[in-house]
Design a protein around this motif. Sequence first.
Motif, short mmCIF file in Angstrom:
data_model
loop_
_atom_site.label_atom_id
_atom_site.label_comp_id
_atom_site.label_asym_id
_atom_site.label_seq_id
_atom_site.Cartn_x
_atom_site.Cartn_y
_atom_site.Cartn_z
N ARG A 191 -7.08 -5.35 4.89
CA ARG A 191 -7.14 -4.91 3.65
C ARG A 191 -8.34 -3.26 2.85
N GLU B 150 -2.92 -1.16 -4.48
CA GLU B 150 -2.94 -1.62 -3.27
C GLU B 150 -4.46 -1.32 -3.73
N CYS C 224 -1.82 0.45 4.92
CA CYS C 224 -1.58 -0.46 3.83
C CYS C 224 -1.12 -1.34 4.24
N HIS C 225 -1.17 -2.63 3.18
CA HIS C 225 -0.65 -4.21 3.93
C HIS C 225 0.81 -4.65 3.43
N ASP C 226 1.70 -3.73 2.25
CA ASP C 226 3.04 -3.61 1.77
C ASP C 226 3.91 -2.25 1.76
#
Length: 123
Positions: free
Chosen positions: A62, A112, A12-14
């Motif tokens: 992403r 996401e 994941c990005h965050d």
Amino acid sequence: MACRISELVVDCHDPERLAAFWCEVLGFEVLQRTDGWIEIGPPGVGFGGLQPTLIFAPVPERKRDKLRLHIDVNPTDRDQEDELDRLLKLGAVRADVGQTGEEQWHVLADPEGNEFCLLRRRL
């Protein structure tokens, strides 16, 4: 002896945002933070219990396409429509992966864009 799933790792990005979302969805708690990775699992049980833990691992790219593996969740203390409302308020969004409209489940995506399904039966 056979294997069992002990952890599911989600790129994941965050990680903080997704861990918070999935903690709310599943009633989990943060078990560990290591080098940007966040592991969540059932309260009071943690890693090694009957349910697999989720690890959110940071990656720079992403999500691009439909997932080849996704999570299904079932309501535990309310009906499907009430749980759908709760998940949407937490930040889930409806997702279209080619369903017909006749399904007895809802296809959603987390913050996401990772698809997951809300099934009908209460556990």
